[in-house]
Design a protein around this motif. Structure first.
Motif, PDB file in Angstrom:
ATOM      1  N   VAL A 190      -1.464   7.232  -4.182  1.00  0.00           N
ATOM      2  CA  VAL A 190      -1.066   8.576  -3.777  1.00  0.00           C
ATOM      3  C   VAL A 190      -2.223   9.184  -2.988  1.00  0.00           C
ATOM      4  CG1 VAL A 190      -1.920   9.621  -5.934  1.00  0.00           C
ATOM      5  CG2 VAL A 190      -0.170  10.807  -4.584  1.00  0.00           C
ATOM      6  N   VAL A 191      -1.879   9.890  -1.921  1.00  0.00           N
ATOM      7  CA  VAL A 191      -2.893  10.550  -1.102  1.00  0.00           C
ATOM      8  C   VAL A 191      -2.435  11.989  -0.872  1.00  0.00           C
ATOM      9  CG1 VAL A 191      -4.346  10.390   0.953  1.00  0.00           C
ATOM     10  CG2 VAL A 191      -3.240   8.325   0.061  1.00  0.00           C
ATOM     11  N   PRO A 192      -2.668  12.872  -1.835  1.00  0.00           N
ATOM     12  CA  PRO A 192      -2.263  14.265  -1.628  1.00  0.00           C
ATOM     13  C   PRO A 192      -2.841  14.806  -0.325  1.00  0.00           C
ATOM     14  CG  PRO A 192      -3.010  13.909  -3.887  1.00  0.00           C
ATOM     15  CD  PRO A 192      -3.351  12.671  -3.120  1.00  0.00           C
ATOM     16  N   PRO A 193      -2.063  15.556   0.441  1.00  0.00           N
ATOM     17  CA  PRO A 193      -2.548  16.041   1.741  1.00  0.00           C
ATOM     18  C   PRO A 193      -3.879  16.777   1.669  1.00  0.00           C
ATOM     19  CG  PRO A 193      -0.187  16.374   1.563  1.00  0.00           C
ATOM     20  CD  PRO A 193      -0.645  15.904   0.223  1.00  0.00           C
ATOM     21  N   GLY A 197       8.008   8.960   2.150  1.00  0.00           N
ATOM     22  CA  GLY A 197       7.500   7.650   2.540  1.00  0.00           C
ATOM     23  C   GLY A 197       7.425   6.692   1.367  1.00  0.00           C
ATOM     24  N   ALA A 198       6.981   7.216   0.213  1.00  0.00           N
ATOM     25  CA  ALA A 198       6.903   6.380  -0.985  1.00  0.00           C
ATOM     26  C   ALA A 198       8.286   5.889  -1.396  1.00  0.00           C
ATOM     27  CB  ALA A 198       6.253   7.161  -2.123  1.00  0.00           C
ATOM     28  N   LEU A 199       9.265   6.779  -1.395  1.00  0.00           N
ATOM     29  CA  LEU A 199      10.616   6.398  -1.803  1.00  0.00           C
ATOM     30  C   LEU A 199      11.242   5.419  -0.812  1.00  0.00           C
ATOM     31  CD1 LEU A 199      11.966   9.834  -3.085  1.00  0.00           C
ATOM     32  CD2 LEU A 199      11.305   7.850  -4.469  1.00  0.00           C
ATOM     33  N   ASP A 200      10.916   5.559   0.459  1.00  0.00           N
ATOM     34  CA  ASP A 200      11.417   4.624   1.458  1.00  0.00           C
ATOM     35  C   ASP A 200      10.878   3.217   1.186  1.00  0.00           C
ATOM     36  OD1 ASP A 200      12.584   3.815   4.116  1.00  0.00           O
ATOM     37  OD2 ASP A 200      10.466   3.529   4.581  1.00  0.00           O
ATOM     38  N   LEU A 201       9.573   3.114   0.937  1.00  0.00           N
ATOM     39  CA  LEU A 201       8.982   1.813   0.600  1.00  0.00           C
ATOM     40  C   LEU A 201       9.620   1.255  -0.667  1.00  0.00           C
ATOM     41  CD1 LEU A 201       6.630   0.398  -1.408  1.00  0.00           C
ATOM     42  CD2 LEU A 201       6.880  -0.440   0.923  1.00  0.00           C
ATOM     43  N   MET A 202       9.792   2.112  -1.672  1.00  0.00           N
ATOM     44  CA  MET A 202      10.318   1.678  -2.960  1.00  0.00           C
ATOM     45  C   MET A 202      11.761   1.202  -2.837  1.00  0.00           C
ATOM     46  SD  MET A 202       8.500   4.759  -5.078  1.00  0.00           S
ATOM     47  CE  MET A 202       9.351   4.541  -6.651  1.00  0.00           C
ATOM     48  N   LEU A 207       1.515   6.079  -9.674  1.00  0.00           N
ATOM     49  CA  LEU A 207       0.633   6.528  -8.606  1.00  0.00           C
ATOM     50  C   LEU A 207      -0.827   6.566  -9.063  1.00  0.00           C
ATOM     51  CD1 LEU A 207       2.805   9.551  -7.383  1.00  0.00           C
ATOM     52  CD2 LEU A 207       2.757   7.227  -6.438  1.00  0.00           C
ATOM     53  N   SER A 208      -1.709   6.243  -8.129  1.00  0.00           N
ATOM     54  CA  SER A 208      -3.150   6.324  -8.415  1.00  0.00           C
ATOM     55  C   SER A 208      -3.903   6.634  -7.134  1.00  0.00           C
ATOM     56  CB  SER A 208      -3.677   5.014  -9.011  1.00  0.00           C
ATOM     57  OG  SER A 208      -3.481   3.940  -8.103  1.00  0.00           O
ATOM     58  N   ASP A 213       0.457  -1.829  -3.441  1.00  0.00           N
ATOM     59  CA  ASP A 213      -0.726  -1.336  -2.724  1.00  0.00           C
ATOM     60  C   ASP A 213      -0.371  -0.407  -1.558  1.00  0.00           C
ATOM     61  OD1 ASP A 213      -3.426  -0.925  -2.325  1.00  0.00           O
ATOM     62  OD2 ASP A 213      -3.928  -3.028  -2.100  1.00  0.00           O
ATOM     63  N   TRP A 214       0.832   0.136  -1.569  1.00  0.00           N
ATOM     64  CA  TRP A 214       1.215   1.111  -0.543  1.00  0.00           C
ATOM     65  C   TRP A 214       0.530   2.444  -0.833  1.00  0.00           C
ATOM     66  CZ3 TRP A 214       3.664   5.843  -0.079  1.00  0.00           C
ATOM     67  CH2 TRP A 214       4.073   6.182   1.213  1.00  0.00           C
ATOM     68  N   PRO A 215       0.141   3.242   0.163  1.00  0.00           N
ATOM     69  CA  PRO A 215       0.256   3.058   1.603  1.00  0.00           C
ATOM     70  C   PRO A 215      -0.980   2.441   2.265  1.00  0.00           C
ATOM     71  CG  PRO A 215      -0.396   5.308   1.181  1.00  0.00           C
ATOM     72  CD  PRO A 215      -0.280   4.632  -0.173  1.00  0.00           C
TER      73      PRO A 215
END
Length: 339
Positions: free
Chosen positions: A44-47, A72-77, A87-88, A297-299
């Motif tokens: 996870v990369v909070p803005p 974007g995360a849900l699209d990958l998933m 998330l980390s 390992d996304w994103p």
């Protein structure tokens, strides 16, 4: 390759936790077609966090800080059969030199993650970000995140400015995490030495960093002193499965290879960027079959790269029960709330 067994035997699950296999038998849909993966290595990369790092010119092991969004995360998933992503935050974490600033940033990041989890039931969990080398701050944030925010565990960097996991000065944190029976996700960072010119840290140094941390944790007896911890090593444990026989006596309590191997096999391992036909045989030969979890390992690995490794896992010769265990069932033992 790991021995074929029933899902319950492979994963150590209760019958409820093995329902994915039962569903496969009754619906005719295979684990490969509908894996319902739990991704234990999704970042996870909070803005606000990305802007903070970029304002200081900081990268992630030579990688630019990527764009991140829930969409974007849900699209990958959804494209890769991932039901839930844990998330980390990746390297460099939140401590870049100032304890007070790190404590504020860790709390902000963890509250952001908790909000994402609350807004998308069943799709996300999170590993709490802590403040090492600030041990007091790390203990405080671990207590807050694991209790008030219901974090699924914590993420720890393999080393922070040359101090590796297993260092005695970090024992108060390990004691706290053990009391909470926490899942600990170990992510590599940059080695405490300059990189080789033209070879970014993420390409090779990350693998050594994880391996160093694992050996230090084992050598210091942390796996016995903190038996309630479930410690996941990123990227199939770096070099550990491949070189375990060579390294085992270094971390053995009696100098024997057997005791060293026994210690090292207590770790858990994710498949992030490690599901190639070269890496998987070593991982499956070394790790306990119930100790392997799926990772994307996304994103930091973009959608194309992450999907490539997921495809390699899907085409690897595994039984249905092994596939269910790696993709889902083993993680359910760590995160029973997802059952």
């Amino acid at each position: 390759m790991a021995t074929t067994a029933t899902v319950a035997a492979v994963s150590g699950l209760s019958p409820a936790g093995a329902r994915a296999s039962e569903s496969t038998r009754t619906t005719g849909v295979s684990a490969r077609e509908n894996p319902r993966r739990i991704d234990t290595h999704q970042h996870v990369v909070p803005p606000f966090y990305a802007k903070w790092l970029e304002s200081r010119g900081i990268t992630a092991g030579g990688l630019p800080i990527p764009d991140w969004s829930v969409e974007g995360a849900l699209d990958l998933m959804d494209s890769n059969g991932i039901e839930t992503g844990i998330l980390s935050v990746s390297t460099p974490g939140v401590h870049i030199g100032n304890d007070a600033e790190a404590r504020v940033k860790a709390k902000e990041v963890n509250e952001f993650c908790a909000e994402v989890v609350d807004k998308h039931p069943g799709r996300f969990g999170f590993f709490a970000t802590l403040t090492l080398p600030d041990v007091a701050g790390a203990v405080e944030q671990a207590e807050y995140a694991l209790t008030a925010l219901k974090a699924d565990g914590v993420v720890l960097l393999a080393n922070v400015r040359g101090t590796y996991l297993g260092a005695p000065e970090w024992d108060p944190l390990m004691e706290t995490l053990n009391r909470h029976r926490a899942t600990v996700f170990v992510h590599p960072s940059e080695l405490p030495t300059p990189p080789v010119d033209g070879i970014p840290p993420y390409a090779a140094d990350f693998l050594l960093d994880t391996t160093r941390a694992a050996l230090n944790l084992a050598k210091r007896g942390c796996l016995e002193r903190y038996p309630e911890l479930k410690i996941i090593l990123s990227h199939a444990g770096g070099f550990l499965p491949y070189a375990a026989e060579r390294m085992a006596r270094v971390c053995s309590d009696d100098g024997s290879t057997e005791r060293g191997i026994e210690r090292l096999r207590k770790f858990y391992f994710d498949t992030a960027l490690s599901s190639s036909p070269y890496a998987l045989p070593a991982l499956l030969a070394f790790a306990k079959p119930e100790n392997i979890t799926f990772g994307s390992d996304w994103p930091y690995a973009n959608k194309e790269r992450s999907s490539h490794f997921t495809g390699l896992l899907d085409t690897f010769d595994l039984s249905d029960s092994e596939r269910v265990a790696i993709c889902r069932a083993n993680a359910l033992r760590m995160f029973p709330r997802l059952v």
